[in-house]
Design a protein around this motif. Structure first.
Motif, short mmCIF file in Angstrom:
data_model
loop_
_atom_site.label_atom_id
_atom_site.label_comp_id
_atom_site.label_asym_id
_atom_site.label_seq_id
_atom_site.Cartn_x
_atom_site.Cartn_y
_atom_site.Cartn_z
N HIS A 146 0.87 -1.17 0.00
CA HIS A 146 0.00 0.00 0.00
C HIS A 146 0.91 1.23 0.00
CE1 HIS A 146 0.73 -0.92 4.25
NE2 HIS A 146 0.45 0.33 4.55
N PHE A 147 0.37 2.36 -0.41
CA PHE A 147 1.19 3.55 -0.61
C PHE A 147 0.71 4.71 0.25
CE2 PHE A 147 1.50 2.06 -5.27
CZ PHE A 147 2.52 1.19 -4.98
N TYR A 148 1.67 5.47 0.73
CA TYR A 148 1.41 6.77 1.34
C TYR A 148 1.96 7.80 0.36
CZ TYR A 148 0.79 4.58 5.99
OH TYR A 148 0.36 3.83 7.05
N LEU A 149 1.15 8.77 0.00
CA LEU A 149 1.58 9.88 -0.85
C LEU A 149 1.42 11.18 -0.05
CD1 LEU A 149 -0.01 9.34 -4.38
CD2 LEU A 149 2.39 9.30 -3.79
N THR A 150 2.50 11.89 0.12
CA THR A 150 2.47 13.18 0.81
C THR A 150 2.67 14.26 -0.24
OG1 THR A 150 3.35 12.19 2.82
CG2 THR A 150 3.51 14.59 2.63
N PHE A 151 1.82 15.28 -0.20
CA PHE A 151 1.93 16.35 -1.20
C PHE A 151 1.56 17.69 -0.58
CE2 PHE A 151 -2.35 14.74 -1.39
CZ PHE A 151 -3.16 15.85 -1.60
N LEU A 152 2.00 18.75 -1.25
CA LEU A 152 1.71 20.11 -0.82
C LEU A 152 0.35 20.51 -1.37
CD1 LEU A 152 5.21 21.71 -1.53
CD2 LEU A 152 4.33 20.80 0.63
N THR A 153 -0.59 20.80 -0.50
CA THR A 153 -1.94 21.15 -0.93
C THR A 153 -2.02 22.56 -1.50
OG1 THR A 153 -2.50 21.85 1.31
CG2 THR A 153 -3.07 19.58 0.70
N ASP A 154 -1.04 23.41 -1.15
CA ASP A 154 -1.06 24.78 -1.64
C ASP A 154 -0.17 24.97 -2.88
OD1 ASP A 154 1.29 24.40 -0.22
OD2 ASP A 154 1.09 26.19 1.02
#
Length: 179
Positions: free
Chosen positions: A51-59
């Motif tokens: 399974h994957f965790y994706l972290t990203f900048l929402t702004d």
């Protein structure tokens, strides 16, 4: 006997400054690994305990998420792709990843520019990648002038009064003046 290739003899912890963009190339290569994994899962589904965790900048420019999520996560968000997600797509031409997820029972499609992603992990195998977010390159555009069908008349340019030539003599230390 000394080993001329022994890296422990070098006192520095970081490589010497380079004129080649190695850091960007490594970032791009790591993002390529992530995109390959996402593309594979979009075609084949998740296997085993992956399974994957994706972290990203929402702004980040181009991130398309519901307003309620942006309000809840104004700067950064981590999503989990495990049991309940749909329509996972990697669009390499647009340089985006999109996926359907449910938040509080409400389905949403998230569109994330690849450059906004700062982390990717597959905890099942303790694999993780971290990326520096990079601003999207803006294409250089010049405003188009309306055409009148007549040749342009060039007018003499006025001098910019805010531009000034400054003499360095004004900043030099002055010694005693000769008498």
């Amino acid at each position: 006997m000394a080993d001329d290739h022994d890296p422990t003899q070098d006192e520095s912890l970081f490589p010497a400054p380079s004129l080649l963009p190695y850091e960007r190339w490594l970032n791009d290569a790591s993002r390529g690994v992530m995109l390959n994994a996402l593309e594979h899962v979009s075609r084949e589904g998740l296997a085993g305990e992956h399974h994957f965790y994706l972290t990203f900048l929402t702004d980040f420019p181009g991130v398309d998420i519901p307003a309620r999520l942006r309000a809840q996560y104004p700067h950064e968000m981590t999503i989990v792709l495990q049991h309940q997600f749909w329509d996972l797509k990697v669009d390499r031409a647009a340089n985006t990843v999109s996926v359907g997820l449910s938040f509080g029972g409400v389905g949403s499609i998230l569109v994330i520019p690849v450059q906004a992603i700062t982390g990717f992990a597959d905890p099942a195998i303790r694999f993780s990648l971290h990326f520096a977010a990079t601003e999207p390159m803006e294409e250089a555009t010049t405003p188009e002038e309306p055409t009148t069908g007549q040749p342009e008349q060039s007018e003499p340019e006025e001098s910019d009064s805010s531009s000034q030539v400054v003499s360095l003599d004004a900043f030099r230390k002055k010694g005693p003046s000769p008498a």
